[in-house]
Motif scaffolding. Structure first.
Motif, PDB file in Angstrom:
ATOM      1  N   UNK A 151       0.204 -62.770 -70.950  1.00 46.45           N
ATOM      2  CA  UNK A 151      -0.280 -63.849 -70.068  1.00 46.45           C
ATOM      3  C   UNK A 151       0.265 -63.831 -68.640  1.00 46.45           C
ATOM      4  N   UNK A 152       0.413 -62.657 -68.014  1.00 46.10           N
ATOM      5  CA  UNK A 152       0.803 -62.672 -66.601  1.00 46.10           C
ATOM      6  C   UNK A 152      -0.375 -63.098 -65.732  1.00 46.10           C
ATOM      7  N   UNK A 153      -0.090 -63.598 -64.547  1.00 45.47           N
ATOM      8  CA  UNK A 153      -1.153 -63.978 -63.614  1.00 45.47           C
ATOM      9  C   UNK A 153      -0.631 -63.799 -62.200  1.00 45.47           C
ATOM     10  N   UNK A 154      -1.433 -63.190 -61.360  1.00 46.21           N
ATOM     11  CA  UNK A 154      -1.038 -62.981 -59.974  1.00 46.21           C
ATOM     12  C   UNK A 154      -1.071 -64.267 -59.174  1.00 46.21           C
ATOM     13  N   UNK A 155      -0.557 -64.241 -57.963  1.00 45.51           N
ATOM     14  CA  UNK A 155      -0.561 -65.432 -57.105  1.00 45.51           C
ATOM     15  C   UNK A 155      -1.992 -65.807 -56.721  1.00 45.51           C
ATOM     16  N   UNK A 156      -2.229 -67.115 -56.572  1.00 43.62           N
ATOM     17  CA  UNK A 156      -3.551 -67.617 -56.208  1.00 43.62           C
ATOM     18  C   UNK A 156      -3.466 -68.254 -54.824  1.00 43.62           C
ATOM     19  N   UNK A 157      -4.458 -67.977 -53.983  1.00 43.69           N
ATOM     20  CA  UNK A 157      -4.459 -68.481 -52.617  1.00 43.69           C
ATOM     21  C   UNK A 157      -5.729 -69.282 -52.320  1.00 43.69           C
ATOM     22  N   UNK A 158      -5.592 -70.212 -51.398  1.00 43.23           N
ATOM     23  CA  UNK A 158      -6.717 -70.942 -50.844  1.00 43.23           C
ATOM     24  C   UNK A 158      -6.583 -70.925 -49.334  1.00 43.23           C
ATOM     25  N   UNK A 159      -7.415 -71.713 -48.638  1.00 40.70           N
ATOM     26  CA  UNK A 159      -7.277 -71.808 -47.187  1.00 40.70           C
ATOM     27  C   UNK A 159      -7.204 -73.269 -46.776  1.00 40.70           C
ATOM     28  N   UNK A 160      -6.544 -73.480 -45.687  1.00 38.18           N
ATOM     29  CA  UNK A 160      -6.414 -74.820 -45.124  1.00 38.18           C
ATOM     30  C   UNK A 160      -6.994 -74.794 -43.708  1.00 38.18           C
ATOM     31  N   UNK A 167       8.261 -53.007 -62.935  1.00 38.25           N
ATOM     32  CA  UNK A 167       6.809 -52.916 -62.789  1.00 38.25           C
ATOM     33  C   UNK A 167       6.247 -54.198 -62.182  1.00 38.25           C
ATOM     34  N   UNK A 168       6.772 -55.333 -62.608  1.00 37.63           N
ATOM     35  CA  UNK A 168       6.326 -56.615 -62.054  1.00 37.63           C
ATOM     36  C   UNK A 168       6.582 -56.672 -60.560  1.00 37.63           C
ATOM     37  N   UNK A 169       7.798 -56.375 -60.158  1.00 36.76           N
ATOM     38  CA  UNK A 169       8.169 -56.479 -58.746  1.00 36.76           C
ATOM     39  C   UNK A 169       7.395 -55.489 -57.873  1.00 36.76           C
ATOM     40  N   UNK A 170       7.250 -54.257 -58.349  1.00 39.18           N
ATOM     41  CA  UNK A 170       6.589 -53.242 -57.538  1.00 39.18           C
ATOM     42  C   UNK A 170       5.091 -53.487 -57.415  1.00 39.18           C
ATOM     43  N   UNK A 171       4.440 -53.869 -58.496  1.00 36.99           N
ATOM     44  CA  UNK A 171       2.993 -54.111 -58.411  1.00 36.99           C
ATOM     45  C   UNK A 171       2.701 -55.368 -57.612  1.00 36.99           C
ATOM     46  N   UNK A 220     -12.237 -65.379 -54.802  1.00 36.49           N
ATOM     47  CA  UNK A 220     -11.835 -63.978 -54.747  1.00 36.49           C
ATOM     48  C   UNK A 220     -10.379 -63.783 -55.130  1.00 36.49           C
ATOM     49  N   UNK A 221      -9.551 -64.773 -54.807  1.00 33.82           N
ATOM     50  CA  UNK A 221      -8.127 -64.675 -55.117  1.00 33.82           C
ATOM     51  C   UNK A 221      -7.894 -64.663 -56.617  1.00 33.82           C
ATOM     52  N   UNK A 222      -8.640 -65.470 -57.355  1.00 29.52           N
ATOM     53  CA  UNK A 222      -8.497 -65.495 -58.814  1.00 29.52           C
ATOM     54  C   UNK A 222      -8.873 -64.140 -59.402  1.00 29.52           C
ATOM     55  N   UNK A 223      -9.968 -63.552 -58.889  1.00 33.25           N
ATOM     56  CA  UNK A 223     -10.384 -62.238 -59.366  1.00 33.25           C
ATOM     57  C   UNK A 223      -9.311 -61.195 -59.092  1.00 33.25           C
ATOM     58  N   UNK A 224      -8.756 -61.238 -57.885  1.00 32.70           N
ATOM     59  CA  UNK A 224      -7.706 -60.281 -57.523  1.00 32.70           C
ATOM     60  C   UNK A 224      -6.450 -60.495 -58.365  1.00 32.70           C
ATOM     61  N   UNK A 225      -6.141 -61.759 -58.648  1.00 32.08           N
ATOM     62  CA  UNK A 225      -4.951 -62.058 -59.455  1.00 32.08           C
ATOM     63  C   UNK A 225      -5.089 -61.473 -60.851  1.00 32.08           C
ATOM     64  N   UNK A 226      -6.292 -61.542 -61.403  1.00 30.55           N
ATOM     65  CA  UNK A 226      -6.533 -60.965 -62.719  1.00 30.55           C
ATOM     66  C   UNK A 226      -6.459 -59.439 -62.661  1.00 30.55           C
ATOM     67  N   UNK A 227      -6.955 -58.868 -61.569  1.00 25.35           N
ATOM     68  CA  UNK A 227      -6.859 -57.415 -61.394  1.00 25.35           C
ATOM     69  C   UNK A 227      -5.404 -56.986 -61.320  1.00 25.35           C
ATOM     70  N   UNK A 228      -4.603 -57.785 -60.591  1.00 29.65           N
ATOM     71  CA  UNK A 228      -3.175 -57.453 -60.498  1.00 29.65           C
ATOM     72  C   UNK A 228      -2.525 -57.505 -61.878  1.00 29.65           C
TER      73      UNK A 228
END
Length: 273
Positions: free
Chosen positions: A56-65, A162-166, A188-196
């Motif tokens: 259950x890892x998950x990459x960081x998620x971003x939005x815009x302000x 592996x976590x830190x480098x990826x 797009x951020x959610x998609x990228x987070x899943x790819x990561x």
């Protein structure tokens, strides 16, 4: 105009998860069996430790302000959720003497040894049954137990590396493109987070090279029963003795085998060196 953040309405930041293990936990043989889904009553295994892949890892998620600046708007990327490294377990067999659900084909072994063609001890182990003529007891010496802990913690270190480098590569590269379409940053951020998360899992999986190359392969040898501490008080798989007092016991002990613990860095493992 007040600040506005675009978010994916379907996204919910992952909940709190147990962290990846940094230290392997010393446990009994029954716990080792349970950790891989085997019953202590009937299961058998020669592995002296288990470290599982990250779950259950998950990459960081971003939005815009968007912030109003006169007749223009300032676009700023904001982090909605930090990277979640996921969780795993790491356990190793601690020092001691353990009852097993194995039997030793002693007659075949002696025949092969007399003929000068004996194989490794593990090749003569079979699952204990009602027709077995002996039960195997495994002895984990204190010095091998320390090596065993270090072996599993090498796996832990590989996964953390592996976590830190990826994650570093992800933050340095892919998410820069997010700002090209502010209205789709969260999507797009959610998609990228899943790819990561997939890339992280693949990188973490390289730790099995230590096992594949025999660097974590402990050996087995026939032990001198008289030299085993507390031989009359082993740790039973079900908490109590299951055989008659006179039932034959075969004592085996773990040895260093082909291990190369402490000789190969996580960096070399991840780079395939």
């Amino acid at each position: 105009m007040s600040p506005q953040t675009f978010r994916d309405p379907q996204f919910r930041p992952p909940g709190e998860a147990m962290p990846l293990q940094r230290i392997s936990k010393p446990v009994t043989l029954a716990a080792i069996l349970s950790s891989v889904g085997l019953s202590p009553e009937v299961g058998w295994i020669l592995d002296a430790g288990v470290t599982t892949p990250p779950a259950n890892p998950m990459g960081p998620i971003y939005g815009v302000e968007l912030t109003e600046k006169g007749d223009q708007y300032e676009i700023k990327r904001v982090q909605i959720a930090k990277a979640n490294e996921g969780d795993n377990i790491s356990v190793h067999l601690k020092a001691g003497l353990y009852e097993t659900n194995m039997s030793f084909m002693d007659k075949i072994f002696e025949k092969d040894r007399s003929a000068g063609k004996a194989m490794q001890i593990g090749s003569y182990l079979v699952k204990f049954s009602s027709t077995s003529s002996n039960r195997v007891y495994l002895y984990m010496p204190p010095d091998i137990a320390s090596l065993n802990a270090a072996a599993e913690e090498e796996h832990c270190a590989d996964i953390i590396y592996a976590f830190n480098k990826t994650l570093e590569a992800f933050q340095r590269g892919r998410f820069i493109d997010l700002m090209q379409n502010p209205s789709k940053v969260s999507e797009n951020s959610v998609t990228m987070a899943k790819d990561w998360a997939r890339d992280f899992g693949e990188a973490a999986g390289r730790t099995v090279e230590r096992d594949d190359r025999g660097w974590h392969s402990f050996g087995l040898a026939i032990a001198d029963a008289a030299k085993i501490p507390n031989r009359d008080n082993p740790t039973y798989l079900t908490g109590k003795r299951r055989d008659a007092q006179e039932f034959p016991a075969i004592y085996l002990k773990y040895t260093t085998g082909t291990t190369e613990i402490g000789r190969h860095s996580s960096e070399s493992i991840m780079s395939g060196q």
